[in-house]
Write a protein that holds these residues in place. Structure first.
Motif, PDB file in Angstrom:
ATOM      1  N   UNK A 190     -23.649  33.839  11.842  1.00  0.00           N
ATOM      2  CA  UNK A 190     -24.404  34.443  11.054  1.00  0.00           C
ATOM      3  C   UNK A 190     -23.783  34.688   9.659  1.00  0.00           C
ATOM      4  N   UNK A 191     -22.601  34.528   9.579  1.00  0.00           N
ATOM      5  CA  UNK A 191     -21.696  35.119   8.551  1.00  0.00           C
ATOM      6  C   UNK A 191     -22.202  34.250   7.157  1.00  0.00           C
ATOM      7  N   UNK A 192     -21.886  35.003   6.148  1.00  0.00           N
ATOM      8  CA  UNK A 192     -22.321  34.133   4.898  1.00  0.00           C
ATOM      9  C   UNK A 192     -21.104  33.250   4.419  1.00  0.00           C
TER      10      UNK A 192
ATOM     11  N   UNK B 142     -31.777  33.215  21.195  1.00  0.00           N
ATOM     12  CA  UNK B 142     -30.590  33.905  20.349  1.00  0.00           C
ATOM     13  C   UNK B 142     -30.725  33.007  19.050  1.00  0.00           C
ATOM     14  N   UNK B 143     -30.845  31.561  18.994  1.00  0.00           N
ATOM     15  CA  UNK B 143     -30.799  30.754  17.902  1.00  0.00           C
ATOM     16  C   UNK B 143     -31.993  31.152  16.980  1.00  0.00           C
ATOM     17  N   UNK B 144     -33.315  31.604  17.601  1.00  0.00           N
ATOM     18  CA  UNK B 144     -34.269  31.817  17.069  1.00  0.00           C
ATOM     19  C   UNK B 144     -34.097  33.320  16.161  1.00  0.00           C
ATOM     20  N   UNK B 145     -33.482  34.308  17.020  1.00  0.00           N
ATOM     21  CA  UNK B 145     -33.410  35.452  16.419  1.00  0.00           C
ATOM     22  C   UNK B 145     -32.405  35.793  15.249  1.00  0.00           C
ATOM     23  N   UNK B 146     -31.353  34.833  15.242  1.00  0.00           N
ATOM     24  CA  UNK B 146     -30.346  34.905  14.404  1.00  0.00           C
ATOM     25  C   UNK B 146     -30.494  33.692  13.343  1.00  0.00           C
TER      26      UNK B 146
END
Length: 123
Positions: A121-123, A51-55
């Motif tokens: 992941x939000x900006x 999850x950490x790597x994908x996002x």
């Protein structure tokens, strides 16, 4: 990185399908990790890493996997909102309503992981 919930759901489904050697078409947002996939702690570790790597996020296992949910339920909706801001108010209320219906199994769903990934992941 701005990501829609649908895009995030597809990524989560793909990584979980790979870990559990399942057909991705069988999985959906309401799939329960513990009850439906028989997820164990070693699987959660693998999910956390992927999850950490994908996002491209740091995964807080306590929040992402709702580890203290049972304890926090005693504080009701405000306590769940503080601990799990990534979950919608509707989801938190659902968790409170279903608190005694899971037979001790975690109610964690793929949708909960998606919400966590999108939130982080939000900006």
């Amino acid at each position: 990185m701005s990501l829609t919930r649908d895009e995030a759901l597809q990524r989560v489904i793909e990584l979980v399908a790979d870990i559990f050697e399942r057909d991705a078409a069988e999985l959906h947002a309401q799939t329960h990790l513990m009850a439906d996939l028989l997820c164990e702690s070693i699987d959660l570790l693998e999910i956390s890493i992927r999850l950490g790597a994908a996002f491209h996020i740091t995964v807080d296992d306590e929040a992402a996997f709702l580890r203290s949910l049972r304890l926090l339920m005693e504080g009701g909706a405000p306590e769940l909102a503080r601990a799990y801001p990534h979950l919608s108010e509707q989801r938190r209320e659902e968790l409170l309503r279903q608190r005694d219906q899971r037979g001790g199994l975690s109610p964690l769903t793929l949708g909960d992981l998606v919400d966590y990934a999108v939130w982080m992941s939000r900006d």
